[in-house]
Design a protein around this motif. Structure first.
Motif, PDB file in Angstrom:
ATOM      1  N   ALA A   1       0.828  -1.204   0.000  1.00 59.31           N
ATOM      2  CA  ALA A   1       0.000   0.000   0.000  1.00 59.31           C
ATOM      3  C   ALA A   1       0.865   1.257   0.000  1.00 59.31           C
ATOM      4  O   ALA A   1       0.568   2.242  -0.700  1.00 59.31           O
ATOM      5  CB  ALA A   1      -0.923  -0.007   1.221  1.00 59.31           C
ATOM      6  N   ARG A   2       1.925   1.245   0.778  1.00 54.90           N
ATOM      7  CA  ARG A   2       2.833   2.401   0.797  1.00 54.90           C
ATOM      8  C   ARG A   2       3.448   2.614  -0.586  1.00 54.90           C
ATOM      9  O   ARG A   2       3.518   3.758  -1.082  1.00 54.90           O
ATOM     10  CB  ARG A   2       3.935   2.180   1.829  1.00 54.90           C
ATOM     11  CG  ARG A   2       3.483   2.244   3.282  1.00 54.90           C
ATOM     12  CD  ARG A   2       4.705   2.131   4.178  1.00 54.90           C
ATOM     13  NE  ARG A   2       4.402   2.063   5.577  1.00 54.90           N
ATOM     14  CZ  ARG A   2       4.178   3.104   6.371  1.00 54.90           C
ATOM     15  NH1 ARG A   2       4.185   4.329   5.852  1.00 54.90           N
ATOM     16  NH2 ARG A   2       3.937   2.943   7.652  1.00 54.90           N
ATOM     17  N   ARG A   3       3.894   1.523  -1.203  1.00 61.17           N
ATOM     18  CA  ARG A   3       4.524   1.640  -2.532  1.00 61.17           C
ATOM     19  C   ARG A   3       3.538   2.156  -3.565  1.00 61.17           C
ATOM     20  O   ARG A   3       3.910   2.856  -4.505  1.00 61.17           O
ATOM     21  CB  ARG A   3       5.087   0.281  -2.974  1.00 61.17           C
ATOM     22  CG  ARG A   3       6.325  -0.169  -2.227  1.00 61.17           C
ATOM     23  CD  ARG A   3       7.046  -1.275  -2.980  1.00 61.17           C
ATOM     24  NE  ARG A   3       6.161  -2.401  -3.259  1.00 61.17           N
ATOM     25  CZ  ARG A   3       6.049  -3.470  -2.488  1.00 61.17           C
ATOM     26  NH1 ARG A   3       6.761  -3.552  -1.365  1.00 61.17           N
ATOM     27  NH2 ARG A   3       5.241  -4.458  -2.808  1.00 61.17           N
ATOM     28  N   ALA A   4       2.246   1.793  -3.390  1.00 62.56           N
ATOM     29  CA  ALA A   4       1.236   2.206  -4.360  1.00 62.56           C
ATOM     30  C   ALA A   4       0.796   3.662  -4.161  1.00 62.56           C
ATOM     31  O   ALA A   4       0.050   4.191  -4.989  1.00 62.56           O
ATOM     32  CB  ALA A   4       0.024   1.281  -4.266  1.00 62.56           C
ATOM     33  N   GLY A   5       1.220   4.281  -3.057  1.00 63.07           N
ATOM     34  CA  GLY A   5       0.908   5.690  -2.865  1.00 63.07           C
ATOM     35  C   GLY A   5      -0.068   5.995  -1.753  1.00 63.07           C
ATOM     36  O   GLY A   5      -0.527   7.140  -1.630  1.00 63.07           O
TER      37      GLY A   5
ATOM     38  N   ARG B   1      -7.307  -1.825   3.750  1.00 64.82           N
ATOM     39  CA  ARG B   1      -7.980  -0.538   3.707  1.00 64.82           C
ATOM     40  C   ARG B   1      -6.919   0.542   3.568  1.00 64.82           C
ATOM     41  O   ARG B   1      -5.962   0.580   4.351  1.00 64.82           O
ATOM     42  CB  ARG B   1      -8.799  -0.314   4.979  1.00 64.82           C
ATOM     43  CG  ARG B   1      -9.599   0.984   4.985  1.00 64.82           C
ATOM     44  CD  ARG B   1     -10.526   1.068   6.192  1.00 64.82           C
ATOM     45  NE  ARG B   1      -9.836   1.018   7.467  1.00 64.82           N
ATOM     46  CZ  ARG B   1     -10.161   1.747   8.539  1.00 64.82           C
ATOM     47  NH1 ARG B   1     -11.190   2.598   8.464  1.00 64.82           N
ATOM     48  NH2 ARG B   1      -9.507   1.633   9.669  1.00 64.82           N
ATOM     49  N   VAL B   2      -7.073   1.411   2.576  1.00 58.83           N
ATOM     50  CA  VAL B   2      -6.066   2.445   2.316  1.00 58.83           C
ATOM     51  C   VAL B   2      -6.699   3.833   2.406  1.00 58.83           C
ATOM     52  O   VAL B   2      -7.895   4.014   2.158  1.00 58.83           O
ATOM     53  CB  VAL B   2      -5.398   2.264   0.939  1.00 58.83           C
ATOM     54  CG1 VAL B   2      -4.748   0.900   0.830  1.00 58.83           C
ATOM     55  CG2 VAL B   2      -6.399   2.473  -0.190  1.00 58.83           C
ATOM     56  N   PHE B   3      -5.872   4.792   2.756  1.00 59.04           N
ATOM     57  CA  PHE B   3      -6.279   6.190   2.852  1.00 59.04           C
ATOM     58  C   PHE B   3      -5.397   7.028   1.937  1.00 59.04           C
ATOM     59  O   PHE B   3      -4.165   6.914   1.990  1.00 59.04           O
ATOM     60  CB  PHE B   3      -6.151   6.705   4.287  1.00 59.04           C
ATOM     61  CG  PHE B   3      -6.993   5.961   5.283  1.00 59.04           C
ATOM     62  CD1 PHE B   3      -8.249   6.431   5.628  1.00 59.04           C
ATOM     63  CD2 PHE B   3      -6.534   4.785   5.861  1.00 59.04           C
ATOM     64  CE1 PHE B   3      -9.033   5.747   6.540  1.00 59.04           C
ATOM     65  CE2 PHE B   3      -7.305   4.102   6.777  1.00 59.04           C
ATOM     66  CZ  PHE B   3      -8.561   4.583   7.116  1.00 59.04           C
ATOM     67  N   VAL B   4      -6.034   7.834   1.124  1.00 59.81           N
ATOM     68  CA  VAL B   4      -5.338   8.844   0.333  1.00 59.81           C
ATOM     69  C   VAL B   4      -5.950  10.173   0.762  1.00 59.81           C
ATOM     70  O   VAL B   4      -7.070  10.507   0.359  1.00 59.81           O
ATOM     71  CB  VAL B   4      -5.502   8.609  -1.173  1.00 59.81           C
ATOM     72  CG1 VAL B   4      -4.816   9.722  -1.964  1.00 59.81           C
ATOM     73  CG2 VAL B   4      -4.937   7.251  -1.566  1.00 59.81           C
TER      74      VAL B   4
ATOM     75  N   VAL C   1     -10.987   6.992   1.223  1.00 58.11           N
ATOM     76  CA  VAL C   1     -10.688   5.648   1.698  1.00 58.11           C
ATOM     77  C   VAL C   1     -11.296   4.610   0.768  1.00 58.11           C
ATOM     78  O   VAL C   1     -12.358   4.830   0.169  1.00 58.11           O
ATOM     79  CB  VAL C   1     -11.208   5.458   3.146  1.00 58.11           C
ATOM     80  CG1 VAL C   1     -12.711   5.680   3.214  1.00 58.11           C
ATOM     81  CG2 VAL C   1     -10.851   4.098   3.694  1.00 58.11           C
ATOM     82  N   ALA C   2     -10.648   3.468   0.654  1.00 57.48           N
ATOM     83  CA  ALA C   2     -11.162   2.341  -0.124  1.00 57.48           C
ATOM     84  C   ALA C   2     -10.662   1.042   0.495  1.00 57.48           C
ATOM     85  O   ALA C   2      -9.608   1.005   1.143  1.00 57.48           O
ATOM     86  CB  ALA C   2     -10.727   2.435  -1.583  1.00 57.48           C
TER      87      ALA C   2
ATOM     88  N   ALA D   1      -3.173  -3.775  -3.650  1.00 64.32           N
ATOM     89  CA  ALA D   1      -2.803  -2.460  -3.145  1.00 64.32           C
ATOM     90  C   ALA D   1      -2.970  -1.386  -4.214  1.00 64.32           C
ATOM     91  O   ALA D   1      -3.482  -0.293  -3.953  1.00 64.32           O
ATOM     92  CB  ALA D   1      -1.364  -2.487  -2.638  1.00 64.32           C
ATOM     93  N   GLU D   2      -2.560  -1.694  -5.425  1.00 60.13           N
ATOM     94  CA  GLU D   2      -2.690  -0.723  -6.514  1.00 60.13           C
ATOM     95  C   GLU D   2      -4.156  -0.421  -6.795  1.00 60.13           C
ATOM     96  O   GLU D   2      -4.537   0.740  -7.007  1.00 60.13           O
ATOM     97  CB  GLU D   2      -2.006  -1.270  -7.767  1.00 60.13           C
ATOM     98  CG  GLU D   2      -0.487  -1.336  -7.635  1.00 60.13           C
ATOM     99  CD  GLU D   2       0.162  -2.182  -8.722  1.00 60.13           C
ATOM    100  OE1 GLU D   2      -0.595  -2.717  -9.581  1.00 60.13           O
ATOM    101  OE2 GLU D   2       1.385  -2.325  -8.711  1.00 60.13           O
ATOM    102  N   ARG D   3      -4.991  -1.456  -6.785  1.00 57.28           N
ATOM    103  CA  ARG D   3      -6.421  -1.253  -7.024  1.00 57.28           C
ATOM    104  C   ARG D   3      -7.049  -0.424  -5.905  1.00 57.28           C
ATOM    105  O   ARG D   3      -7.881   0.447  -6.151  1.00 57.28           O
ATOM    106  CB  ARG D   3      -7.130  -2.606  -7.129  1.00 57.28           C
ATOM    107  CG  ARG D   3      -6.800  -3.367  -8.410  1.00 57.28           C
ATOM    108  CD  ARG D   3      -7.437  -4.746  -8.380  1.00 57.28           C
ATOM    109  NE  ARG D   3      -7.160  -5.492  -9.606  1.00 57.28           N
ATOM    110  CZ  ARG D   3      -7.439  -6.771  -9.788  1.00 57.28           C
ATOM    111  NH1 ARG D   3      -8.031  -7.465  -8.806  1.00 57.28           N
ATOM    112  NH2 ARG D   3      -7.157  -7.378 -10.929  1.00 57.28           N
ATOM    113  N   ALA D   4      -6.661  -0.721  -4.668  1.00 60.37           N
ATOM    114  CA  ALA D   4      -7.236   0.001  -3.536  1.00 60.37           C
ATOM    115  C   ALA D   4      -6.880   1.487  -3.596  1.00 60.37           C
ATOM    116  O   ALA D   4      -7.739   2.350  -3.379  1.00 60.37           O
ATOM    117  CB  ALA D   4      -6.739  -0.608  -2.230  1.00 60.37           C
ATOM    118  N   VAL D   5      -5.640   1.799  -3.895  1.00 59.92           N
ATOM    119  CA  VAL D   5      -5.230   3.200  -3.964  1.00 59.92           C
ATOM    120  C   VAL D   5      -5.936   3.910  -5.122  1.00 59.92           C
ATOM    121  O   VAL D   5      -6.387   5.059  -4.991  1.00 59.92           O
ATOM    122  CB  VAL D   5      -3.697   3.305  -4.091  1.00 59.92           C
ATOM    123  CG1 VAL D   5      -3.278   4.744  -4.400  1.00 59.92           C
ATOM    124  CG2 VAL D   5      -3.035   2.822  -2.804  1.00 59.92           C
ATOM    125  N   ALA D   6      -6.047   3.221  -6.260  1.00 60.48           N
ATOM    126  CA  ALA D   6      -6.756   3.822  -7.394  1.00 60.48           C
ATOM    127  C   ALA D   6      -8.209   4.101  -7.042  1.00 60.48           C
ATOM    128  O   ALA D   6      -8.767   5.148  -7.397  1.00 60.48           O
ATOM    129  CB  ALA D   6      -6.669   2.895  -8.606  1.00 60.48           C
TER     130      ALA D   6
END
Length: 447
Positions: free
Chosen positions: A16-20, A57-60, A64-65, A81-86
């Protein structure tokens, strides 16, 4: 090399960190179950299942997603992770979502004192013997004509949650169960009833023979059921289903429902919702109880909490997001699966028991309905208007005179709960310790 649950959550967080992602939390769950059903003295169904699921679960910013998968390969973790961040980048802003501050996290996460794990692992043949014993005992009850099923089961769940805020919590629990469903009569006169028990430890289970006997007696007692009269009568909710009535109060006291404005209790904090002298206490640290935990799904330390004290509603059940929205202090009540984010949940609760037995409540009631089974549900979350299908036993002069079915109960939860009279027959090992409850003046629609 076999991946451990902490390995998986760490990999999800790093991906997740790598994906942003600005922040993230991850959960990994491993389940193992074994279930056996018998019928007619022979094995009817056997199932063993093992599986692992992961959730992220990711936060930008404040967006959130969440994503989940049962595929734990490294390439899938990176893709998740890439899908979640997108997804998060295009999600609507949520000003209330977010991880716990590090200083909010529990310092002690050791759950050993709760004693939730039985190290014994059953063989299928041993569970089959238990199920067969329950069936044999039920069929030995005079009047039982056949069995729908008898079963025994075992489960083992392990979990780990990790977050970029320093959250790292592991959990583990086992479950054992035995059940029987017996049928009396024949043709259109058949009646069915059941009994079962579920514990974290096998040694605590009610014997298979007792489970079968109770299921058989219950089915026979229901023979010849007819509709009760229509009218306004007192009703006793038998201990086996009374926790459902209290469950409606717990649902209305959820901070999530209050925040949406969809709760008949939304303006009731500080007001009487149960009779004077009754407490409803959450007890998250009871040993060997299925709803016990030392921390919630967001890493906050759980504690004993009065939901109702002296009949008066004390406040709401809240996770972090709900508490932020309501400008309140969270109650360490977050629950979570692998999909989606946390939400407020209640584990073990206990309602103050009364001083009279159920039989004494029946005598106090005089004429009315003893409810032992409920079906369907029509609850207006905004008004508390209540309607449910029911069956049980008609009472006259404090004694059971006949079984009844095919009736509907109607009332308003605020009025119903405000006037309940508890018996003293709650089973204290259950997650929800609620005795039989007498409720005055419900409308019964029967014959």
């Amino acid at each position: 090399m076999t991946q451990t649950l902490p390995d998986l959550t760490a990999a999800l967080i790093e991906a997740a960190r790598r994906a942003g992602a600005d922040a993230a939390d991850a959960v990994a769950v491993a389940d193992e179950t074994l279930s056996i059903e018998v019928r007619g003295g022979a094995l009817e169904h056997a199932e063993r299942a093992e599986g692992m699921e992961i959730g992220l679960r990711v936060f930008v910013g404040n967006r959130v997603a969440s994503v989940q998968s049962s595929d734990t390969r490294a390439e899938m973790i990176a893709t998740l992770a890439e899908r979640a961040v997108a997804m998060a980048r295009i999600a609507p802003a949520d000003p209330w979502a977010g991880l716990a501050d590090p200083d909010q996290l529990a310092r002690d996460t050791d759950a050993a004192a709760l004693d939730l794990v039985d190290p014994t692992r059953p063989e299928p043949a041993a569970l089959e013997e238990v199920a067969l014993a329950a069936e044999e005992a039920a069929l030995a009850v005079q009047g039982v004509t056949q069995m729908q099923a008898a079963g025994a089961g075992w489960s083992h769940r392990r979990s780990h949650i990790e977050g970029t805020n320093g959250l790292s919590v592991s959990g583990e629990r086992t479950g054992w169960s035995t059940s029987a469903v017996a049928i009396s009569g024949s043709g259109l006169g058949m009646e069915r009833d059941y009994f079962g028990d579920a514990r974290t430890h096998r040694a605590d289970l009610t014997s298979a023979e007792e489970i079968g006997r109770i299921a058989g007696r219950r089915a026979v007692d229901r023979s010849g059921a007819i509709k009760p009269p229509t009218g306004r009568f007192p009703v006793i909710y038998d201990e086996r289903i009374s926790a459902g009535l209290i469950g409606h109060l717990l649902a209305a006291a959820s901070g999530a429902a209050v925040a949406r404005g969809a709760s008949w209790l939304k303006d009731a904090r500080g007001e009487a919702v149960l009779p004077d002298g009754l407490d409803l206490i959450e007890q998250p640290h009871r040993p060997r109880a299925s709803g016990s935990r030392v921390v919630d799904a967001e890493g906050l330390a759980t504690r004993e909490r009065a939901i109702v004290r002296g009949g008066v509603l004390q406040g709401w059940t809240m996770d972090l997001a709900t508490a932020r929205q309501l400008d309140e202090v969270p109650t360490a009540s977050a629950g979570r699966g692998v999909s989606g984010g946390p939400s407020p949940v209640v584990g073990n609760v206990a309602l103050t028991q009364g001083t009279h037995s159920k039989q004494e409540l029946l005598a106090q009631m005089g004429t009315g309905l003893l409810v032992t089974s409920l079906i369907g549900s029509s609850i207006n979350p905004n008004t508390g208007d209540y309607s449910r299908g029911a069956s049980g036993f008609w009472i006259e002069n404090g004694e059971i005179v006949r079984p009844v079915n095919e009736c509907t109960l109607a009332g308003n939860l605020r009025d119903m709960l405000r006037g309940i009279v508890p018996a003293n027959d709650a089973r204290t090992h259950l997650s929800r310790v609620v005795p039989s409850l007498l409720v005055e003046g419900l409308t019964i629609a029967g014959a």
